[in-house]
Design a protein around this motif. Structure first.
Motif, mmCIF file in Angstrom:
data_model
loop_
_atom_site.group_PDB
_atom_site.id
_atom_site.type_symbol
_atom_site.label_atom_id
_atom_site.label_comp_id
_atom_site.label_asym_id
_atom_site.label_seq_id
_atom_site.Cartn_x
_atom_site.Cartn_y
_atom_site.Cartn_z
ATOM 1 N N GLY A 1 9.953 147.079 21.573
ATOM 2 C CA GLY A 1 10.034 146.434 19.564
ATOM 3 C C GLY A 1 11.679 146.390 19.428
ATOM 4 N N HIS A 2 12.484 147.242 20.586
ATOM 5 C CA HIS A 2 13.389 146.630 20.488
ATOM 6 C C HIS A 2 14.335 146.158 21.514
ATOM 7 C CE1 HIS A 2 13.506 149.149 16.446
ATOM 8 N NE2 HIS A 2 13.096 149.650 17.265
ATOM 9 N N GLY A 3 13.676 145.795 21.924
ATOM 10 C CA GLY A 3 14.943 145.139 23.682
ATOM 11 C C GLY A 3 14.770 144.016 23.408
ATOM 12 N N LEU A 4 15.724 142.676 24.156
ATOM 13 C CA LEU A 4 16.911 142.303 24.343
ATOM 14 C C LEU A 4 16.305 140.903 23.503
ATOM 15 C CD1 LEU A 4 19.025 142.055 27.108
ATOM 16 C CD2 LEU A 4 19.750 142.721 24.988
ATOM 17 N N GLU A 5 15.008 140.506 23.756
ATOM 18 C CA GLU A 5 14.689 138.921 22.799
ATOM 19 C C GLU A 5 14.621 139.531 21.195
ATOM 20 O OE1 GLU A 5 10.352 136.626 23.068
ATOM 21 O OE2 GLU A 5 10.426 138.022 23.970
ATOM 22 N N GLU A 6 14.330 140.591 20.862
ATOM 23 C CA GLU A 6 14.216 141.247 19.520
ATOM 24 C C GLU A 6 15.433 141.304 19.021
ATOM 25 O OE1 GLU A 6 14.046 142.437 15.578
ATOM 26 O OE2 GLU A 6 12.978 141.258 17.014
ATOM 27 N N ARG A 7 16.523 141.963 20.116
ATOM 28 C CA ARG A 7 18.374 142.133 19.396
ATOM 29 C C ARG A 7 18.230 140.766 19.107
ATOM 30 N NH1 ARG A 7 19.677 147.750 21.236
ATOM 31 N NH2 ARG A 7 17.737 148.613 21.654
ATOM 32 N N LEU A 8 18.537 139.773 19.901
ATOM 33 C CA LEU A 8 18.836 138.096 20.011
ATOM 34 C C LEU A 8 18.652 137.678 18.655
ATOM 35 C CD1 LEU A 8 18.874 137.926 23.744
ATOM 36 C CD2 LEU A 8 20.821 137.545 22.625
ATOM 37 N N ILE A 9 17.616 137.820 18.595
ATOM 38 C CA ILE A 9 16.865 136.861 17.401
ATOM 39 C C ILE A 9 17.368 137.799 16.411
ATOM 40 C CG2 ILE A 9 14.504 136.679 15.713
ATOM 41 C CD1 ILE A 9 12.966 136.335 18.528
ATOM 42 N N GLY B 1 30.542 130.249 20.025
ATOM 43 C CA GLY B 1 29.316 130.345 20.566
ATOM 44 C C GLY B 1 27.739 130.513 20.542
ATOM 45 N N PRO B 2 27.301 129.698 21.233
ATOM 46 C CA PRO B 2 25.398 129.878 20.509
ATOM 47 C C PRO B 2 25.054 131.392 21.233
ATOM 48 C CG PRO B 2 24.985 128.288 22.021
ATOM 49 C CD PRO B 2 26.865 128.626 22.131
ATOM 50 N N ILE B 3 23.528 132.110 20.385
ATOM 51 C CA ILE B 3 23.040 133.009 20.797
ATOM 52 C C ILE B 3 22.187 131.941 21.577
ATOM 53 C CG2 ILE B 3 21.612 134.794 20.050
ATOM 54 C CD1 ILE B 3 23.671 135.069 18.102
ATOM 55 N N LEU B 4 21.590 132.975 22.580
ATOM 56 C CA LEU B 4 20.041 132.229 24.023
ATOM 57 C C LEU B 4 19.668 133.531 24.022
ATOM 58 C CD1 LEU B 4 23.105 131.615 26.732
ATOM 59 C CD2 LEU B 4 22.215 129.612 24.489
ATOM 60 N N PRO B 5 18.434 132.957 24.012
ATOM 61 C CA PRO B 5 16.855 133.843 23.660
ATOM 62 C C PRO B 5 16.977 133.959 25.268
ATOM 63 C CG PRO B 5 16.173 131.642 22.700
ATOM 64 C CD PRO B 5 18.661 131.562 23.188
ATOM 65 N N ILE B 6 16.858 135.257 25.644
ATOM 66 C CA ILE B 6 16.707 136.013 26.395
ATOM 67 C C ILE B 6 15.721 135.805 27.958
ATOM 68 C CG2 ILE B 6 14.477 137.977 26.303
ATOM 69 C CD1 ILE B 6 18.398 138.398 27.755
ATOM 70 N N GLY B 7 14.710 135.060 27.600
ATOM 71 C CA GLY B 7 14.272 134.185 27.996
ATOM 72 C C GLY B 7 14.248 132.558 28.577
ATOM 73 N N THR C 1 25.517 134.309 29.990
ATOM 74 C CA THR C 1 24.020 134.491 30.489
ATOM 75 C C THR C 1 23.774 134.533 29.040
ATOM 76 O OG1 THR C 1 25.064 137.588 30.384
ATOM 77 C CG2 THR C 1 24.754 135.823 32.518
ATOM 78 N N PRO C 2 22.365 134.366 29.065
ATOM 79 C CA PRO C 2 21.532 135.041 27.339
ATOM 80 C C PRO C 2 22.146 136.203 26.945
ATOM 81 C CG PRO C 2 19.995 133.775 29.234
ATOM 82 C CD PRO C 2 21.039 133.887 29.876
ATOM 83 N N ALA C 3 22.144 137.594 28.325
ATOM 84 C CA ALA C 3 22.278 139.093 27.883
ATOM 85 C C ALA C 3 23.580 139.343 27.206
ATOM 86 C CB ALA C 3 22.023 139.561 28.728
ATOM 87 N N GLY C 4 24.800 137.893 27.414
ATOM 88 C CA GLY C 4 26.002 138.309 26.861
ATOM 89 C C GLY C 4 26.381 137.177 25.763
ATOM 90 N N SER C 5 25.124 136.722 25.534
ATOM 91 C CA SER C 5 25.733 135.564 24.749
ATOM 92 C C SER C 5 26.548 136.272 23.237
ATOM 93 C CB SER C 5 24.523 134.407 24.300
ATOM 94 O OG SER C 5 23.409 134.699 23.990
#
Length: 253
Positions: free
Chosen positions: A240-248, A162-168, A149-153
């Motif tokens: 400001g420290h959610g999964l979207e920010e962490r993945l980026i 493997g690629p890092i996937l944006p959370i959305g 999943t994006p969360a597990g990427s």
């Protein structure tokens, strides 16, 4: 701020000490009566907590008392009420794994991060890959493969290049682990709605195990993986420290 908090902690002494301090300060209630669950530990414990409480529809706020803590917030005691009040929620759908073994038994499990197939003997695994019933690869010779999943990427998937996937993003990553043939194949992106099926070629000679968030099934003959949209995990992060920010951020270190 939610008034009913359930504090859960891993077995690590530092996590148990933190739980005792927080319970002494804010009280504690049973998990099935809580408005929010605070999990104290590392990412592994966070995954355990989310799996164990998925039927409760209660958000989980993690505080890092482990190592990496990718799914966790920083630990502190005094400002917990304000942090819970300001926390931002992410909703995650897990993967559903259906593994059929050589002996005909069928095992099902959910995975928040990834479902992985790993060789369980000295020889490389040989896998046939289909997506939505369409054959995509006749033979993948490798140490294994995974769907995440994006969360597990950023977990096992990232270690396997493997690629890092944006959370959305509505996609899943299909990643080979140490591929031998095709030598240059590094995986694929498939829609979140896709059904990925691995068939193990010659499983008696080349045994393979499957894992869904570290829950293992041995001697599999085939594994089917799909997103389980009926299950939602609610996870809380500091602003400001959610999964979207962490993945980026993870892509620039």
């Amino acid at each position: 701020m939610p008034q009913r908090i359930a504090f859960l902690a891993s077995d690590a002494p530092v996590a148990q000490t933190a739980r005792a301090a927080l319970v002494g300060r804010y009280g504690n209630c049973d998990v099935d009566k809580a408005e929010v669950i605070v999990a104290l530990g590392g990412d592994g414990f966070m995954l355990q907590t989310m799996h164990a409480t998925q039927a409760l529809d209660v958000p989980v706020y993690g505080m890092n008392r482990g190592t990496v803590g990718f799914l966790m917030n920083r630990y502190s005691e005094g400002d917990l009420p304000d942090r819970l009040a300001a926390a931002e929620e992410e909703v995650l759908n897990p993967l559903a794994m259906r593994a059929t073994c050589v002996d005909g038994s069928v095992h099902e499990a959910l995975a928040i991060n990834e479902v992985s197939l790993l060789r369980a003997g000295p020889q490389a695994a040989k896998l046939r890959v289909t997506v939505d019933g369409r054959l995509r690869m006749e033979e993948l010779v490798c140490d294994g493969a995974l769907v995440c999943t994006p969360a597990g990427s950023t977990a096992y998937n990232y270690s396997a290049h493997g690629p890092i996937l944006p959370i959305g993003s509505d996609v899943l990553a299909l990643t080979a682990i140490a591929p031998f043939r095709p030598r240059r194949w590094r995986g694929a992106l498939v829609p979140k709605s896709a059904v990925v099926r691995f068939e193990i070629l010659n499983p008696e000679k080349r045994p393979v195990m499957a894992e869904a968030d570290s829950r293992a099934v041995r001697n599999v003959r085939s594994v089917e993986i799909r997103s389980e949209m009926a299950v939602q995990h609610h996870i809380l992060f500091d602003p400001g420290h959610g999964l979207e920010e962490r993945l980026i951020r993870e892509q620039f270190v």
